[in-house]
Design an enzyme around this catalytic site. Structure first.
Site, PDB file in Angstrom:
ATOM      1  N   HIS A  92       0.862  -1.182   0.000  1.00 48.06           N
ATOM      2  CA  HIS A  92       0.000   0.000   0.000  1.00 48.06           C
ATOM      3  C   HIS A  92       0.894   1.226   0.000  1.00 48.06           C
ATOM      4  O   HIS A  92       1.822   1.325   0.805  1.00 48.06           O
ATOM      5  CB  HIS A  92      -0.894   0.006   1.237  1.00 48.06           C
TER       6      HIS A  92
ATOM      7  N   HIS B 166       0.926   5.766  -0.969  1.00 46.41           N
ATOM      8  CA  HIS B 166       0.209   6.975  -1.378  1.00 46.41           C
ATOM      9  C   HIS B 166       0.999   7.624  -2.514  1.00 46.41           C
ATOM     10  O   HIS B 166       1.145   8.839  -2.566  1.00 46.41           O
ATOM     11  CB  HIS B 166       0.071   7.959  -0.211  1.00 46.41           C
TER      12      HIS B 166
ATOM     13  N   TYR C  56       8.609 -13.422 -22.944  1.00 44.63           N
ATOM     14  CA  TYR C  56       9.467 -12.334 -22.474  1.00 44.63           C
ATOM     15  C   TYR C  56      10.441 -12.887 -21.447  1.00 44.63           C
ATOM     16  O   TYR C  56      10.094 -13.769 -20.674  1.00 44.63           O
ATOM     17  CB  TYR C  56       8.589 -11.248 -21.840  1.00 44.63           C
TER      18      TYR C  56
END
Lengths: 240, 240, 240, 240
Positions: D104, D106, D236
Site C-alpha cells: 500500500h 500513497h 518475455y
C-alpha cells in the site's frame, strides 16, 4: 544565576541545532533552493525564538548562525540579521500557544495553490491524515497591509483566517499570492508538515486535472483518518 | 607592458573560472543536458567576454576551454569555437551596460512559456522577489531575421522588447519560439537567475492550471517584495 | 580465416560494449526502469546486430550478455534470448540504411504522446535542433498485425509512416498506443536522441497546456536551426 | 519439534528480510516518504504474514522490526505494533489465494486517480504488459464502513470490486478517495508492481491532458502484450 545562564546557553544551543536541522530538512526534501525558505523554533519556557538568518546559503549555515530573539523580535543572541519573515513567525507563536515551530517555504505546488487563491480540498485520506479539512487560504493582503509592518500584517492575516479553526487540526495556511506557512509541535515537526503539504498540494492538483468535479471525502472518513493519527485515541505508530 | 599582460592573463583566468562554474551550476540544478545551454561573463574594464565553447560536453569542460572574444566577437584567446549563440550574448552586453553575465538555456518550463508565446505573469511574491512584473516575451522573429546574422538578430529582438524596461528589474526574457535568455550582475548571478526563472515558470504554469483566471498580485505588493531584495532600500540578507 | 575470426571477435566485443553503454545511458537519464527499454547497434560491414537480452535487469547486465544476430534475426552469438522487440529493430535497419543504432523506451512523456495518438509539433528551436518537423506517429496497428509476427509488423508500420520522410531528418517515431522508437548514427547517438525526444515531448505538452492554440515555428526558422547542427553546412560544435 | 521451530525461525527470518527489502524498494523508487506506505508478505505453508511496523521511519527499520501475525491478525512474533493497514492486507490474502505479497502506498499519481474516483484506462502497451485492462477503482466507502473495522472493511470493498476479476490479471486496485493497494506473487513482486502502477498512472494522466478523448488500445493488442509477459505462453525474459 550563573547556573541559570549556563542552562539557558545549553537550551539555546539545543534549540538552534533543532532549527538548523529543520532548515536543512527542507533542502534534503527539495522544498527550497538557494536562500529560499525559513524555519524557526520556540522555547515557550524562556519566551525565546531561534530563526534562520536572512539570505545565508544553506551549505554554509551553522547552528551558531541561528538568530535568537524574544517573542516581540528583540534580538537576544546572534550576530546576523534574522529572516525578513520573522515578524510573521512571531505573530503565529503569540496567537497559537500550542505550536513550537514555524516553517515558510515557496515549495512549488503549495505556492501554486496560494497564487491561484484556492484552498486545497481534502480529496483523500493522505490529506486527512494531516489536516482535518481543506488547507485554508488567507484573504488577499490590502494596500494598508503594505504600508505598515508588512510581515507582521501577514501574520495578522493568517490569525484572522484562523478564527474558529484549531491550528493543531490545520497545521498550515496558504498566504494569498505568496505561499505556505506551516507549523507543528516543534521546528522538526513543522518541517515534516511542510514536506507533507507539498505532496498533498501536488496530489490535489493532479486530482483536479483528472476530475475537475472531484469532491472532498466524507467528513466521517476524514475524521476517522485524522483521529487515527492525532489526539488521545490515535492508534498509529508505536506506544510512547 | 609585460605586467599588463600578466594581469590580463590573471583576469582572464578568473573570468574563465567564473564562467565555467556558472555553466556547471546549470548542470547541477538540472537546467541543461548534454551540450544544451551556454553562459558567458564580461570584464567591462577590458571589454572582453568569456563564453562556453560550442558543443563540448559539460563533463569534460575546463576553464581553459572557455573562449575569449571582444565585444564584437573577435577571438582574443582560446582554441575552440565559441557557442553559436555568442552574438546574442554580445548584443545584450552592448545594449545593457549594467549586466555582467548572460545565460541561455532550454530549461523546460521557461521554454514552454517561450514556445507558447506567453509572458509569465507576476502571480506571487516569489516572482516579485526577482522580477518587477511579468517576464517579457519577444515578438516572433521575422523571415528577414533568418536571412542575416540570425543570432545577432535574436539579440536585437530582445533589445527592441526592452525599450522602456530596465534590465536590472527584469533579468530575463523569453525569445518567442525559442527559450529564455537570462542575465545578472555576473555570470554567477545570471546562472542563479536562470534557476529561479525555471522555478517561477513552473509555478506560474501550475497556478494557471488551478485557476485559469488567476491575476497578478497588486503592484504595491510586487514592488514591496522587489525592493525588499533589490536597490538602495533592500533589507534582505546580511550587511555587506 | 583465423585472423578473420579474431577480427570479428574484436568487432563484436566493441559493438557489444557500445550497445551496453547505450542501454545504461537510458538508466542514467531516467528513461527506463527495471527491464524496460532496449537498445541495439549494427555493424553494417558484417551485417550483424547486437541487442539487449530480454528481461535482464540493467544492474546485472554485462557486454557479454548482448545478443548478436544477423539482419534477419538469426542468432550468431550469445547465450541469452534477445529483446522481444528485436524484429522491430531489424525492420528499421533493413529499411533505413543510414542508421547505426535503434532505441525503444517507454519514457513517460513520449509514450503519453504515442498513447494520445498525436504527433509532437515543432513548437520551438530545441525541437528543430533535432527534428526537421513534427515527430511522426504511426497508424494504429490493425487486427491482422496482431495475428502475424507482431514485432515485425510494428516495424512495417513505422516504415510505411516514413514513406517520403528522411530518417536522418526525423530520428524517431511514435508507435500509436505504444511508445517511441528512436535511431541515430550509432547506438550511442540513438540513446542521445531518445533522451532529447523525452525532453521535447515534455516541453511540447507543457506548451499546449499554456496555449492550446500554440503553432509550430516558421519553416525557415526550423530549417535554420536543424541545418545549423546537421548536414554539410553545420556550424555547431567543434571541427572534426 | 525443535527442528520444526528452527525451520520456522529460518523461514520467518527469510520472509522478514524479503518484506524489509520490498519496503525499502518503495523508498529507493520514490514512492513513499517518512512513514508512508507498507508492504507485507505471506508464507502460505505456515499461514503467517510479515508486515511493516506502524510509524517506524524507513532509515531505522531492520528485518527484526517486521511484525509476524497469522492470517487473522493474531500476533505471532515481534515486539512492535503492525501497520494500521494490516487488516486490509489480510483480507486480500484470504480472498486471493494466488498472491504472496501486498503493498500500500500513497504514490502521487496513482493516489490522484483514486482521489479523482477514476479507473486508469489501458491507454497503451506499457499498461497492457502488466494489467489486462483498466486498473479498477472501488466504490466509495459508506458510513457503515467507518463505524466497524475500517481497515477490514476497506479490504472487503476491494474484494467486492474484484468479483469476476482475476487478481493475477489485475495486480492492483485504487481505493476510492484513498490510494492504491497492489499485489504480486511475492512482497518483492508486489513492490515492483507498485512502481510500475505509479508510472502507468502518470503516463495515463499525461495522455488525457494531451487528448481528453483518448481511447484504450484494442483488446486483441492488450491481450497480446499481457500474454507475451504472463502465463504459459509468455516469451518475455529468459528460460527459467
Amino acid at each position: 544565576m550563573y547556573i541559570f545562564r549556563e542552562n539557558r546557553g545549553m537550551l539555546l544551543k539545543s534549540l538552534r541545532e533543532e532549527v538548523l536541522d529543520a532548515n536543512l530538512e527542507l533542502v534534503r526534501r527539495g522544498l527550497v533552493i538557494y536562500t529560499f525558505g525559513n524555519v524557526s523554533g520556540v522555547s515557550r519556557a524562556d519566551g525565546l525564538v531561534a530563526v534562520k538568518p536572512s539570505g545565508v546559503p544553506y551549505e554554509k549555515m551553522t547552528a551558531a548562525d541561528m538568530v535568537v530573539t524574544d517573542l516581540e523580535g528583540k534580538p537576544v543572541d546572534g550576530d546576523l540579521r534574522p529572516s525578513v519573515d520573522l515578524a510573521t513567525h512571531l505573530a503565529l507563536y503569540r496567537a497559537f500557544p500550542s505550536i513550537g515551530g514555524v516553517v515558510h517555504t515557496h515549495s512549488r505546488s503549495a505556492t501554486a495553490w496560494a497564487q491561484a487563491g484556492r484552498e486545497i480540498p481534502c480529496f483523500g485520506t493522505t490529506h486527512a491524515d494531516y489536516f482535518r479539512g481543506a488547507v485554508p487560504v488567507t484573504e488577499p493582503l490590502q494596500p494598508a497591509d503594505m504600508e505598515g509592518d508588512y510581515e507582521a500584517n501577514t501574520g495578522q492575516a493568517i490569525v484572522r483566517r484562523f478564527a474558529g479553526l484549531d491550528p493543531a487540526e490545520f497545521p498550515a495556511v496558504l498566504v494569498h499570492g505568496h505561499g505556505p506557512f506551516v507549523w507543528g509541535r516543534s521546528a522538526d515537526d513543522a518541517a515534516h508538515n511542510a514536506v507533507i503539504l507539498e505532496a498533498l498540494a501536488d496530489m490535489a492538483a493532479q486530482t483536479l486535472a483528472l476530475n475537475p468535479a472531484a469532491t472532498p471525502i466524507a467528513d466521517a472518513r476524514r475524521d476517522l483518518h485524522f483521529l487515527r493519527k492525532h489526539g488521545p485515541h490515535a492508534r498509529y505508530g508505536q506506544e510512547r
